[in-house]
Design a protein around this motif. Structure first.
Motif, PDB file in Angstrom:
ATOM      1  N   ASP A 427      -8.789  -4.638  -7.574  1.00  0.00           N
ATOM      2  CA  ASP A 427      -7.415  -4.240  -7.881  1.00  0.00           C
ATOM      3  C   ASP A 427      -7.256  -2.761  -7.567  1.00  0.00           C
ATOM      4  O   ASP A 427      -8.002  -1.925  -8.080  1.00  0.00           O
ATOM      5  CB  ASP A 427      -7.134  -4.513  -9.366  1.00  0.00           C
ATOM      6  CG  ASP A 427      -5.667  -4.379  -9.727  1.00  0.00           C
ATOM      7  OD1 ASP A 427      -5.099  -3.294  -9.510  1.00  0.00           O
ATOM      8  OD2 ASP A 427      -5.090  -5.348 -10.245  1.00  0.00           O
ATOM      9  N   SER A 429      -4.163   0.333  -7.142  1.00  0.00           N
ATOM     10  CA  SER A 429      -2.747   0.614  -7.383  1.00  0.00           C
ATOM     11  C   SER A 429      -2.498   2.114  -7.359  1.00  0.00           C
ATOM     12  O   SER A 429      -3.412   2.924  -7.570  1.00  0.00           O
ATOM     13  CB  SER A 429      -2.303   0.038  -8.732  1.00  0.00           C
ATOM     14  OG  SER A 429      -2.954   0.698  -9.805  1.00  0.00           O
ATOM     15  N   ASN A 451       0.752  -2.097  -5.706  1.00  0.00           N
ATOM     16  CA  ASN A 451      -0.459  -2.741  -6.196  1.00  0.00           C
ATOM     17  C   ASN A 451      -0.917  -3.835  -5.240  1.00  0.00           C
ATOM     18  O   ASN A 451      -0.111  -4.597  -4.699  1.00  0.00           O
ATOM     19  CB  ASN A 451      -0.206  -3.342  -7.582  1.00  0.00           C
ATOM     20  CG  ASN A 451      -1.384  -4.146  -8.102  1.00  0.00           C
ATOM     21  OD1 ASN A 451      -1.263  -5.325  -8.359  1.00  0.00           O
ATOM     22  ND2 ASN A 451      -2.533  -3.520  -8.258  1.00  0.00           N
ATOM     23  N   THR A 453      -4.041  -6.848  -5.208  1.00  0.00           N
ATOM     24  CA  THR A 453      -5.068  -7.516  -6.002  1.00  0.00           C
ATOM     25  C   THR A 453      -5.620  -8.710  -5.235  1.00  0.00           C
ATOM     26  O   THR A 453      -4.850  -9.465  -4.614  1.00  0.00           O
ATOM     27  CB  THR A 453      -4.501  -8.017  -7.339  1.00  0.00           C
ATOM     28  OG1 THR A 453      -3.918  -6.938  -8.051  1.00  0.00           O
ATOM     29  CG2 THR A 453      -5.591  -8.629  -8.197  1.00  0.00           C
TER      30      THR A 453
END
Length: 887
Positions: A427, A429, A451, A453
């Motif tokens: 992840d 961001s 973001n 993921t």
């Protein structure tokens, strides 16, 4: 006639009452004759009691409401930072009461409690002097926080003040640790902290403080001057039986330009070092970025953990590196880096028996698991912050990598198997915000969040289970479930705030986008090692797109007594999802208005009441719409056959917050109610070996009610802090099981009480108890009513036996009662002795935990119409010898 006379009298009394509501007016000026803004003005009676209070406006004028004009001889007192306090007696209430303040270079006077311990109170900041609550055995500031009235520290380290979770823990005014502040409370020596400040209405953004609408509470640790001059820390080496170790190295520095807390630790004695990485305000962060991403879809079906403190049940071998560094370029600009890595190896072994009660049958299964769990967490967070009077910039970059692996040997209803679960989440961001205050005092805000993921998952089970469902009744070698779910998300908006005195209008507009792709396949491996899809319905290739355009108008008003805010957000939502494998192609367009209202009224200088309401429309995510079957764990098959889940929620909250800080008495009470209407429901098909879930289109209501009250008081004569509280919660909802729709009602009430006492100069005693009662029943005739009661007691006795020798004895008692089940009783005891070698700044410590050598723990769990009993293997007696060098 009598009626007319009565009406006339009531009218006359009403007019008299209205005209009796008079006001004392006046002006506060400096020696140059210019009005002074924001001066505190109090009306005091002949005994010095405050009758009314207010603040001056921008022209120095004030208006004090009084119920009658019998105030001759009362005093008006005016005070402000940088001026000498001034008071005058009222001779004629009808005349303007004018005061002139002379400049003063002395600091603002503080109200002080002369009885020990010492408290000071300035504006929104309450100061606890650390030395007044600390004892010789207290090592870290976290040990002392637990003894301060009004402050509560939960078992996971989360801090609350008078019932409200803190938003930040500052170290000398700087946010070094973000919301992962456990390492600070555990590591910072209590002797290095001069005082603990509780900051109400905390507003870290300087330009927002003039029209402060914040309702946050923060703590600030004020470091002593001599502690800022050097690097501090400690090093611990510990060894014990059987084959245990506990090592720790911490270094910290708190000067004006550089602050850091850097730590490396490892142990296998049941203390989870990963708790130092707990994000206590994660819910607030997710709400701010507005990013609803699903958690992992697969699991091993583990039974959870026993209802014990973690160090009682955890088998682990873990280590963590936790680096927190903040560099200040100048008073307004700083760079912060928080980097951590956790490696953990855990073992878990348990037996479990579960029963689900339906109208015409009882579903039962027994299982055993022996798990080897290997979680890892790598996190790097870099924050650049400029916080000036006229502009504010904050950029937060976060990278998370969390591989997770579990090897498990298990059996269900005496059928043995094994499983391996691998999950690997990456992840990354970046969150950016910029504010600019114009000459007109209006504020522009630009915000952007991005973001990415990915979270691949793989679950392998062997041999194959439930052959009648998954392989046409034929035996087979195993199952493999694969899942990939990459996600892109962005949220962007701009806002403009018009500020006029205590009134602010904010207008915001923006958009967010979410792009996901769910790929899943469920394979079975036959005895000849060939693999094939379980069925055509065990595949997903689902593309998901969600876009939202929104606008929001917010109106806020604040003065000395009242804060009020009204928000009117409107959004247009578009969702499109398609899966060619499952012939699925749907879209949805919705327009939502989600208003909210909040009010806070200051009923006194230290007390307030607040209320808020919001109405929220919400849409589900990709987890609600996939059609292909997913093997969630070895006994659960999930799928969906419904449109996107839609929810409509009405929520109300009221709170009363009362304190007498100088008397060290704190009290809060709150109540919450929510009513959620859903358009879908999960339908479960249960058997003794497997559960299958499918989401169906059916209206469903969930109602929740909760209320709580808590109090904390310091008893000066006994040098003790006592706390007490009560909490009530009730939930009403429905479940669809084996075609039977059952409405459930769950109620829980819990009581708690605790004391931190100084019995003598060399003996301290603490005691805490929690008693909880839970009742579950289906709202149908002849339904089974399950009741669960538990009492938990904890006590510690700390004794200074001779000079520099300290003895700690602690005990924990648990009692559980469930109808038609044997009572469960456990008593854990620990002992610890410490000797301080002052000349070489070293502590020698010998301790034993679980003196009774309890190695098995039984637990009972209730949920709706299900009863589960579990038996867990836990560590027995552990003896440890440690040496800690402090520098």
């Amino acid at each position: 006639m009598r009626k007319a006379i009565l009406i006339s009298m009531l009218f006359f009394w009403g007019i008299t009452f209205v005209f009796a509501q008079k006001a004392i007016k006046g002006t506060v000026r400096n020696v140059a004759g210019k009005g002074i803004e924001s001066v505190n003005v109090n009306l005091k009676d002949s005994e010095g009691n405050i009758i009314s209070f207010t603040r001056t406006n921008k022209d120095g004028m004030f208006n004090l409401p009084v119920k009658n004009d019998q105030v001759t001889g009362y005093k008006i007192e005016a005070s402000s930072i940088g001026y000498k306090k001034q008071s005058i007696s009222i001779l004629d209430v009808s005349k303007s009461q004018d005061l002139t303040l002379a400049p003063s270079e002395t600091s603002l006077e503080t109200v002080t409690v002369k009885n020990r311990p010492l408290l000071t109170y300035k504006g929104d900041t309450l100061n606890y002097r650390t030395a007044d609550f600390a004892d010789k055995q207290d090592r870290s500031i976290g040990d002392v926080l637990k003894k301060m009235p009004g402050i509560e520290v939960a078992e996971n380290g989360k801090i609350s003040y008078n019932g409200k979770s803190i938003s930040n823990l500052y170290v000398d005014g700087d946010n070094l640790l973000d919301d992962k502040y456990n390492i600070g409370t555990k590591s910072i020596p209590q002797g290095a902290v001069d005082k603990v400040q509780v900051i109400q209405n905390d507003q870290p953004i300087k330009m927002m403080r003039k029209n402060n609408m914040s309702d946050d509470v923060a703590l600030n640790l004020v470091i002593k001057d001599d502690a800022k001059l050097k690097v501090m820390g400690d090093a611990t080496v510990g060894a014990g039986t059987p084959n245990h170790f506990d090592e720790n190295l911490t270094a910290m520095l708190f000067n004006k330009k550089l602050k850091f807390i850097n730590n490396i630790k490892g142990n296998n004695i049941g203390n989870d070092p990963g708790i130092d990485l707990t994000s206590h305000n994660l819910a607030d962060y997710l709400k701010r970025v507005d990013n609803n991403k699903p958690s992992g879809l697969l699991s091993t079906g583990a039974a959870g953990v026993p209802s014990l403190p973690q160090n009682r049940y955890l088998f682990n071998k873990a280590g963590v590196v936790n680096l927190n560094n903040l560099f200040k370029f100048n008073q307004d600009l700083q760079l912060r880096a928080n980097i951590s890595y956790l490696f953990d190896e855990r073992r878990q072994q348990y037996n479990k028996f579960s029963q689900t009660y339906l109208a015409d049958q009882t579903i039962s299964y027994a299982e055993f698991q022996n798990n080897e769990i290997n979680p890892q967490k790598l996190r790097a967070q870099f924050n650049l912050n400029k916080n000036a009077e006229h502009d504010y910039l904050n950029n937060n970059f976060i990278l998370d990598y969390t591989p997770f692996k579990t090897n498990s040997a298990f059996s269900i209803n005496n059928v043995a198997a094994s499983q391996v679960l691998k999950q690997e989440t990456f992840d990354i961001s970046n969150e950016f915000s910029y504010r600019k205050k114009l000459k007109s005092e209006n504020v522009i805000l630009l915000y952007s969040y991005l973001n990415r993921t990915s979270q691949p998952e793989n679950l392998n089970i062997s041999p194959g289970l439930n052959a009648d469902i998954l392989n046409n009744g034929n035996s087979y070698l195993g199952l493999s479930q694969y899942i990939k779910l990459p996600t892109w998300y962005t949220n962007n908006y701009a806002s403009f705030a018009f500020v006029d005195g205590g009134f602010a209008q904010t207008y915001k507009t923006g958009f967010n986008l979410q792009q996901q792709n769910l790929n899943s396949e469920l394979y079975r491996i036959q005895n000849d090692l060939s693999s094939e899809l379980v069925s055509e319905r065990s595949v997903n290739d689902l593309n998901w797109f969600k876009g939202r355009v929104y606008a929001d108008a917010t109106y806020e008003y604040t003065n000395d007594k009242l804060k009020a805010g009204l928000s009117l957000p409107v959004s247009y939502n578009h969702i499109n999802y398609n899966d060619p494998v499952n012939t699925l192609d749907n879209s949805l367009n919705k327009l939502f208005l989600n208003p909210s209202l909040n009010i806070k009224y200051q009923t006194g200088i230290e007390n307030y009441v607040s209320a808020n309401y919001f109405y929220k429309n919400d849409l589900g995510g990709i987890d609600d719409v996939y059609r292909g079957t997913v093997l969630k764990n070895y006994r659960s098959l999930f799928a969906n056959n419904a449109p996107i889940s839609e929810s409509k929620t009405h929520s109300f909250r009221g709170e009363f917050n009362f304190r007498k800080a100088m008397q060290m008495f704190f009290f809060n009470a709150s109540a919450n109610y929510s009513n959620t209407e859903l358009n879908t429901i999960s339908s479960f098909s249960l058997s003794n070996n497997i559960q299958q879930r499918i989401v169906l289109p059916l209206e469903n209501h969930i109602k929740n009610l909760s209320a709580s009250a808590n109090a904390s008081k310091y008893l000066f004569a006994l040098k003790s802090t006592i706390t007490a509280g009560i909490n009530f919660s009730q939930s009403k909802y429905s479940q669809l099981q084996n075609g039977e729709l059952l409405p459930f009602n769950t109620k829980t009430i819990s009581y708690k009480a605790a004391i931190e006492a100084k019995l003598t100069n060399f003996i301290n005693w603490s005691y805490g108890a929690t008693y909880a009662v839970t009742n579950n029943r289906a709202d149908v005739a002849d339904a089974i009513n399950t009741s669960f009661r538990q009492l938990r007691q904890q006590s510690t006795l700390a004794i200074t036996t001779v000079q520099n020798v300290y003895l700690n004895l602690s005990a924990e008692h648990l009692f559980t009662h469930q109808a038609n089940q044997p009572n469960l009783k456990y008593l854990f005891a620990d002992a610890n002795v410490k000797y301080k070698l002052l000349k070489i700044k070293t502590d020698l410590e010998f301790g034993m935990t679980n003196l009774a050598n309890i190695k098995q723990f039984n637990a009972i769990y209730l949920s709706a119409n299900a009863l589960t009993t579990g038996t867990y293997l836990i560590p027995g007696r552990v003896a440890m010898l440690k040496a800690t060098f402090n520098f």
